[in-house]
Design an enzyme around this catalytic site. Structure first.
Site: not given
Ligand SMILES: *[C@@H]1O[C@H](CO)[C@@H](O)[C@H](O)[C@H]1NC(C)=O
Ligand SMILES: *[C@@H]1O[C@H](CO)[C@@H](O)[C@H](O)[C@H]1NC(C)=O
Ligand SMILES: *[C@@H]1O[C@H](CO)[C@@H](O)[C@H](O)[C@H]1NC(C)=O
Length: 294
Positions: A109, A111, A113, A126-128, A137, A202, A206
């Site tokens: 995947e 991402d 986000e 945010q990337t993952n 990651r 989240w 957070g």
């Protein structure tokens, strides 16, 4: 006279090259392709609105549901893109996602986000990267523009050599194929997905800053529904998708050029707010790929 003509021709030639180069990648996006050709709604059907004869899609989210869409086909390589305008005003807790994902266990995947925020506070991107079912990651950046004010182009290059996330042609993340030194690399066919959903447990501070439902419905807009990808059947990747006949597999896309590398380093230096690679609490020893993706 002859000299002038020469100078002029060189100039015209350079200018043409420039124009072609720009159309080649920025306009990599064809905003005239209708949604239905390559995509379909996947959930929250009554929260999806088609605008301008399917050239634009609005996803919305309220207390009852979010919504999402995905590509009809799976791909084994490509240079994917989506023009997105994020929910404006107070969007704390609201996540807008654009990603590639494989189906089934041990999935891959990639991402984007966008983590909403209270009005006036910056939205985080945010990337993952998940490979063979393992993610964790996360990287996060601030953006250098207001992503709620207008459409911007978010892209994922994926070939045998590297995965690159771009924001308006600026590389913000690189994940290289380092299988030769034991780092796993994406190896499953993936579909393109986009969605708008409630992540208030989240996403913002957070999970401490919650979605304010009095601002619902939240809406995000999407354009650019053509797909530059190699269609593949089945869960693996058709070898044909590595063919250099696909322009995104050409040597030019095996690594960043000097100009892109500079831009990438500048993003890391000036806009990055979190990098799992430097999170000593989580990873006392940085994961192997961290050494190679700068
Ligand atoms: C990763 O690169 C190796 C060469 O180092 C290549 O053989 C392999 O096919 C690549 N993997 C993927 C999934 O593209
Ligand atoms: C797009 O083209 C411009 C001009 O040639 C270049 O600077 C930029 O790096 C290219 N972007 C991508 C994503 O290839
Ligand atoms: C939610 O939004 C409403 C309307 O703007 C406002 O009156 C209220 O204070 C907000 N609640 C929170 C927790 O921010």
């Amino acid at each position: 006279m002859l000299m002038d003509f020469y100078v002029l021709s060189v100039f015209a030639f350079l200018l043409l090259g420039r124009v072609l180069a720009t159309t080649r990648n920025t306009s990599n996006v064809d905003t005239d392709v209708s949604f239905d050709q390559f995509y379909q709604v996947t959930w929250g059907y009554d929260h999806v609105l088609s605008l301008n004869q399917g050239r634009e899609i609005q996803l919305s989210m309220d207390k009852s549901s979010g919504s999402g869409f995905g590509s009809k086909q799976s791909y084994g390589s490509g240079f994917f893109h989506m023009r997105i305008k994020l929910p404006d005003k107070d969007s704390a807790g609201v996540v807008t996602a654009y990603y590639l994902t494989s189906n089934g266990g041990e999935h891959d995947e990639l991402d984007f986000e966008f983590l909403g925020n209270r009005e006036g506070k910056p939205i985080t991107l945010q990337t993952n990267v998940f490979v063979h079912g393992y993610g964790n990651r996360e990287q996060r950046i601030r953006l250098w523009f207001d992503p709620t004010a207008d459409f911007h182009n978010y892209q994922i290059l994926w070939n045998q050599r590297q995965i690159v996330f771009y924001v308006d042609d600026i590389p913000i993340r690189v994940f290289k194929n380092n299988t030769n030194v034991g780092v796993a690399y994406t190896s499953h066919a993936m579909q393109v997905q986009a969605s708008l959903w409630d992540g208030d447990d989240w996403a913002t501070d957070g999970g401490q800053t919650k979605t304010n439902w009095s601002h619902a419905p939240f809406v995000a807009h999407f354009q650019g529904f053509d797909i530059n990808g190699c269609q593949t059947q089945g869960p693996g990747i058709d070898q044909n998708c590595y063919n250099s006949g696909y322009w995104w597999n050409a040597q030019k896309y095996w690594e960043l050029d000097a100009d892109q590398q500079n831009k990438y380093e500048n993003v890391r230096k000036s806009y990055m707010t979190y990098d799992y690679c430097t999170d000593k609490g989580r990873y006392p020893v940085p994961p192997a790929e961290c050494l190679y993706n700068m």
